[in-house]
Scaffold this motif. Structure first.
Motif, PDB file in Angstrom:
ATOM      1  N   LYS A 113      74.308  19.581  97.527  1.00  0.00           N
ATOM      2  CA  LYS A 113      74.162  18.263  98.137  1.00  0.00           C
ATOM      3  C   LYS A 113      73.456  17.318  97.178  1.00  0.00           C
ATOM      4  O   LYS A 113      72.488  17.689  96.515  1.00  0.00           O
ATOM      5  CB  LYS A 113      73.369  18.375  99.443  1.00  0.00           C
ATOM      6  CG  LYS A 113      73.182  17.040 100.160  1.00  0.00           C
ATOM      7  CD  LYS A 113      72.585  17.218 101.544  1.00  0.00           C
ATOM      8  CE  LYS A 113      71.103  17.463 101.501  1.00  0.00           C
ATOM      9  NZ  LYS A 113      70.494  17.436 102.855  1.00  0.00           N
ATOM     10  N   ILE A 114      73.937  16.075  97.135  1.00  0.00           N
ATOM     11  CA  ILE A 114      73.341  15.044  96.283  1.00  0.00           C
ATOM     12  C   ILE A 114      72.698  13.991  97.170  1.00  0.00           C
ATOM     13  O   ILE A 114      73.301  13.505  98.126  1.00  0.00           O
ATOM     14  CB  ILE A 114      74.408  14.385  95.375  1.00  0.00           C
ATOM     15  CG1 ILE A 114      74.953  15.407  94.376  1.00  0.00           C
ATOM     16  CG2 ILE A 114      73.825  13.185  94.637  1.00  0.00           C
ATOM     17  CD1 ILE A 114      76.088  14.877  93.517  1.00  0.00           C
ATOM     18  N   SER A 140      68.559  13.627  93.520  1.00  0.00           N
ATOM     19  CA  SER A 140      68.281  15.064  93.603  1.00  0.00           C
ATOM     20  C   SER A 140      69.568  15.793  93.946  1.00  0.00           C
ATOM     21  O   SER A 140      70.409  15.285  94.686  1.00  0.00           O
ATOM     22  CB  SER A 140      67.217  15.349  94.670  1.00  0.00           C
ATOM     23  OG  SER A 140      67.689  15.005  95.959  1.00  0.00           O
ATOM     24  N   LYS A 141      69.707  16.994  93.372  1.00  0.00           N
ATOM     25  CA  LYS A 141      70.890  17.806  93.669  1.00  0.00           C
ATOM     26  C   LYS A 141      70.465  19.257  93.828  1.00  0.00           C
ATOM     27  O   LYS A 141      69.796  19.831  92.970  1.00  0.00           O
ATOM     28  CB  LYS A 141      71.942  17.688  92.557  1.00  0.00           C
ATOM     29  CG  LYS A 141      73.247  18.417  92.900  1.00  0.00           C
ATOM     30  CD  LYS A 141      74.324  18.191  91.854  1.00  0.00           C
ATOM     31  CE  LYS A 141      75.639  18.861  92.281  1.00  0.00           C
ATOM     32  NZ  LYS A 141      76.708  18.664  91.282  1.00  0.00           N
ATOM     33  N   ASN A 163      66.819  26.117  98.160  1.00  0.00           N
ATOM     34  CA  ASN A 163      65.841  25.071  97.870  1.00  0.00           C
ATOM     35  C   ASN A 163      65.529  24.936  96.381  1.00  0.00           C
ATOM     36  O   ASN A 163      64.427  24.542  95.998  1.00  0.00           O
ATOM     37  CB  ASN A 163      64.537  25.294  98.644  1.00  0.00           C
ATOM     38  CG  ASN A 163      63.793  23.993  98.896  1.00  0.00           C
ATOM     39  OD1 ASN A 163      64.397  22.929  99.024  1.00  0.00           O
ATOM     40  ND2 ASN A 163      62.480  24.066  98.966  1.00  0.00           N
ATOM     41  N   ILE A 164      66.506  25.266  95.539  1.00  0.00           N
ATOM     42  CA  ILE A 164      66.391  25.011  94.106  1.00  0.00           C
ATOM     43  C   ILE A 164      67.001  23.638  93.855  1.00  0.00           C
ATOM     44  O   ILE A 164      68.199  23.434  94.051  1.00  0.00           O
ATOM     45  CB  ILE A 164      67.127  26.088  93.277  1.00  0.00           C
ATOM     46  CG1 ILE A 164      66.607  27.471  93.632  1.00  0.00           C
ATOM     47  CG2 ILE A 164      66.988  25.805  91.793  1.00  0.00           C
ATOM     48  CD1 ILE A 164      65.133  27.673  93.393  1.00  0.00           C
ATOM     49  N   VAL A 165      66.172  22.690  93.439  1.00  0.00           N
ATOM     50  CA  VAL A 165      66.597  21.291  93.338  1.00  0.00           C
ATOM     51  C   VAL A 165      66.233  20.729  91.965  1.00  0.00           C
ATOM     52  O   VAL A 165      65.132  20.961  91.458  1.00  0.00           O
ATOM     53  CB  VAL A 165      65.928  20.428  94.429  1.00  0.00           C
ATOM     54  CG1 VAL A 165      66.460  18.992  94.392  1.00  0.00           C
ATOM     55  CG2 VAL A 165      66.144  21.037  95.809  1.00  0.00           C
ATOM     56  N   LYS A 196      64.943  13.370  83.116  1.00  0.00           N
ATOM     57  CA  LYS A 196      65.336  14.553  83.879  1.00  0.00           C
ATOM     58  C   LYS A 196      64.078  15.287  84.344  1.00  0.00           C
ATOM     59  O   LYS A 196      63.091  15.354  83.618  1.00  0.00           O
ATOM     60  CB  LYS A 196      66.158  15.514  83.022  1.00  0.00           C
ATOM     61  CG  LYS A 196      67.451  14.953  82.469  1.00  0.00           C
ATOM     62  CD  LYS A 196      68.144  16.024  81.623  1.00  0.00           C
ATOM     63  CE  LYS A 196      69.393  15.481  80.953  1.00  0.00           C
ATOM     64  NZ  LYS A 196      70.049  16.526  80.116  1.00  0.00           N
ATOM     65  N   ARG A 197      64.137  15.827  85.546  1.00  0.00           N
ATOM     66  CA  ARG A 197      63.074  16.738  86.029  1.00  0.00           C
ATOM     67  C   ARG A 197      63.786  17.944  86.624  1.00  0.00           C
ATOM     68  O   ARG A 197      64.090  17.980  87.807  1.00  0.00           O
ATOM     69  CB  ARG A 197      62.186  16.039  87.051  1.00  0.00           C
ATOM     70  CG  ARG A 197      61.076  16.963  87.581  1.00  0.00           C
ATOM     71  CD  ARG A 197      59.906  16.174  88.158  1.00  0.00           C
ATOM     72  NE  ARG A 197      60.247  15.424  89.333  1.00  0.00           N
ATOM     73  CZ  ARG A 197      60.121  15.874  90.586  1.00  0.00           C
ATOM     74  NH1 ARG A 197      59.689  17.096  90.814  1.00  0.00           N
ATOM     75  NH2 ARG A 197      60.433  15.094  91.601  1.00  0.00           N
ATOM     76  N   LEU A 198      64.039  18.913  85.773  1.00  0.00           N
ATOM     77  CA  LEU A 198      64.814  20.089  86.163  1.00  0.00           C
ATOM     78  C   LEU A 198      63.907  21.155  86.750  1.00  0.00           C
ATOM     79  O   LEU A 198      62.741  21.295  86.361  1.00  0.00           O
ATOM     80  CB  LEU A 198      65.581  20.637  84.963  1.00  0.00           C
ATOM     81  CG  LEU A 198      66.508  19.639  84.243  1.00  0.00           C
ATOM     82  CD1 LEU A 198      67.216  20.317  83.081  1.00  0.00           C
ATOM     83  CD2 LEU A 198      67.518  19.033  85.211  1.00  0.00           C
ATOM     84  N   TYR A 199      64.472  21.949  87.658  1.00  0.00           N
ATOM     85  CA  TYR A 199      63.710  23.014  88.307  1.00  0.00           C
ATOM     86  C   TYR A 199      63.157  24.001  87.283  1.00  0.00           C
ATOM     87  O   TYR A 199      62.033  24.492  87.408  1.00  0.00           O
ATOM     88  CB  TYR A 199      64.594  23.745  89.313  1.00  0.00           C
ATOM     89  CG  TYR A 199      63.913  24.915  89.978  1.00  0.00           C
ATOM     90  CD1 TYR A 199      63.068  24.724  91.067  1.00  0.00           C
ATOM     91  CD2 TYR A 199      64.098  26.217  89.500  1.00  0.00           C
ATOM     92  CE1 TYR A 199      62.425  25.792  91.674  1.00  0.00           C
ATOM     93  CE2 TYR A 199      63.465  27.291  90.108  1.00  0.00           C
ATOM     94  CZ  TYR A 199      62.625  27.070  91.180  1.00  0.00           C
ATOM     95  OH  TYR A 199      61.990  28.128  91.769  1.00  0.00           O
TER      96      TYR A 199
END
Length: 390
Positions: free
Chosen positions: A267-268, A283-284, A293-295, A310-313
């Motif tokens: 989901k975006i 957020s995706k 819940n990995i976003v 970017k703010r990656l998990y």
């Protein structure tokens, strides 16, 4: 010593149970529904969420859909856009609908025709009401305090319940097996004590993770433990490019770039900043991940759609990764359907515990009244114990 401990546990279990029983019942029952929110929401409000999608049919550009929404609801500021991964789902535009941040008018749009499928005030939606009941009984801050205290009470109730349940040599078998053919009184006790024992680890985990939403200091403990400092506030960075003419392909650019940067299904959510000077946050979720819940987060310039940050998990702190686990553990969505079923059954049993507990208490209360009765002369007559010859 053991007898005194069990007596203290019994008193705490009784009076804390009576004090928090109604709140526990409401929170647990609403929790049952929230476990399957993602699955039930499109069923309950099908017209809002589902459209007919033909194979090979192309979606209209996001900006064209957004223009249709703006023309239909002039003067309402766009706050967010929600895009589900399934082709038959509507695209939902969230519009500011009042002074408060949570006052949102959600407009569902058919992405293939541009027609508005349905609009609803988000606060009045079924699961929005269920969530408010679950978190704070629809009583705002007062309700949050009540549910928080009740949650702490429930943790104590479970601990004292385990002490009372703990078997000895004589009743060990009785403590693990429900006697289904017993009289109502015994059956009710079994349903309360034995079912309560079997779900206790899961209830304890759900209750203790629920404290994160009730108390800020519990949330801070996570970050202090794993990061050595409190949670850092995250804000969208400022736009890089100066304000220029409105880009009529802004949202479509952002959507396309998001899928290119993050090709995984999920989901975006596109969120606009409170100020026009702030970038757009996207957020995706990563539905390919082993746990839920990995976003990942991306930030785009609001003026030209350029990717700024970017703010990656994968780059998050340990504290944030642990915090991300709290929600799926609490809701049972951690490992998908198996853990959801466990969470549902756990919440269902938790909802029955105040009911069966009250029945046990009323039974003991009535028994005490029968054992002490006034005789004709007005004196108290107690039930005598039989004399056993030695």
């Amino acid at each position: 010593m053991k007898k005194a401990l069990k007596k203290l546990a019994s008193q705490l279990h009784l009076w804390l149970g009576i004090s928090s029983g109604l709140v526990v019942f409401i929170v647990a029952l609403t929790g049952c529904l929230l476990v399957f929110e993602d699955e039930l929401e499109p069923v309950i409000d099908r017209q809002f969420h589902i459209v007919e999608a033909h194979q090979g049919e192309q979606r209209l550009p996001l900006d064209q859909l957004q223009t249709r929404v703006s023309e239909t609801y002039p003067g309402k500021k766009l706050v967010r856009i929600t895009i589900e991964k399934e082709p038959e789902r509507t695209i939902v535009f969230g519009l500011k609908n009042g002074k408060k941040e949570k006052d949102i008018l959600s407009v569902a749009v058919n992405p293939y025709t541009g027609n508005i499928a349905e609009a609803r005030v988000e606060q009045d939606a079924f699961f929005s009401v269920v969530l408010r009941l679950h978190r704070y009984l629809c009583l705002e801050e007062t309700g949050k305090i009540i549910t928080g205290i009740s949650c702490v009470m429930f943790l104590i109730i479970m601990t004292t319940g385990l002490i009372m349940w703990w078997p000895n040599r004589k009743n060990r078998k009785q403590r693990f097996t429900v006697k289904w053919n017993a009289r109502f009184k015994r059956l009710n006790w079994d349903l309360h004590a034995i079912f309560g024992f079997y779900v206790l680890p899961f209830i304890f985990l759900i209750a203790i993770t629920g404290l994160v939403w009730s108390y800020k200091w519990v949330n801070n403990i996570i970050f202090m433990t794993f990061d050595g400092k409190p949670q850092q506030k995250r804000e969208a960075p400022a736009n890089v490019q100066p304000v220029s003419n409105q880009d009529n392909t802004l949202f479509q650019k952002i959507y396309a770039e998001t899928n290119q940067q993050l090709p995984n299904p999920g989901k975006i959510l596109i969120t606009l900043g409170e100020s026009d000077s702030l970038s757009v946050t996207v957020s995706k979720t990563n539905d390919n991940a082993a746990i839920s819940n990995i976003v990942d987060f991306l930030y785009f310039d609001k003026n030209n759609g350029q990717l700024i940050k970017k703010r990656l998990y994968a780059d998050e702190t340990k504290g944030m990764k642990v915090r991300r686990l709290i929600y799926p553990i609490h809701t049972g969505s951690l490992l998908g359907l198996p853990t959801k079923i466990i969470a549902f059954l756990t919440a269902l049993v938790a909802a029955t515990l105040p009911v069966t507990g009250i029945v046990i208490w009323l039974g003991k209360k009535n028994k005490s009244k029968k054992e002490i009765k006034p005789n004709v002369s007005g004196s108290i007559r107690t039930k005598r114990k039989p004399i056993i010859a030695g």
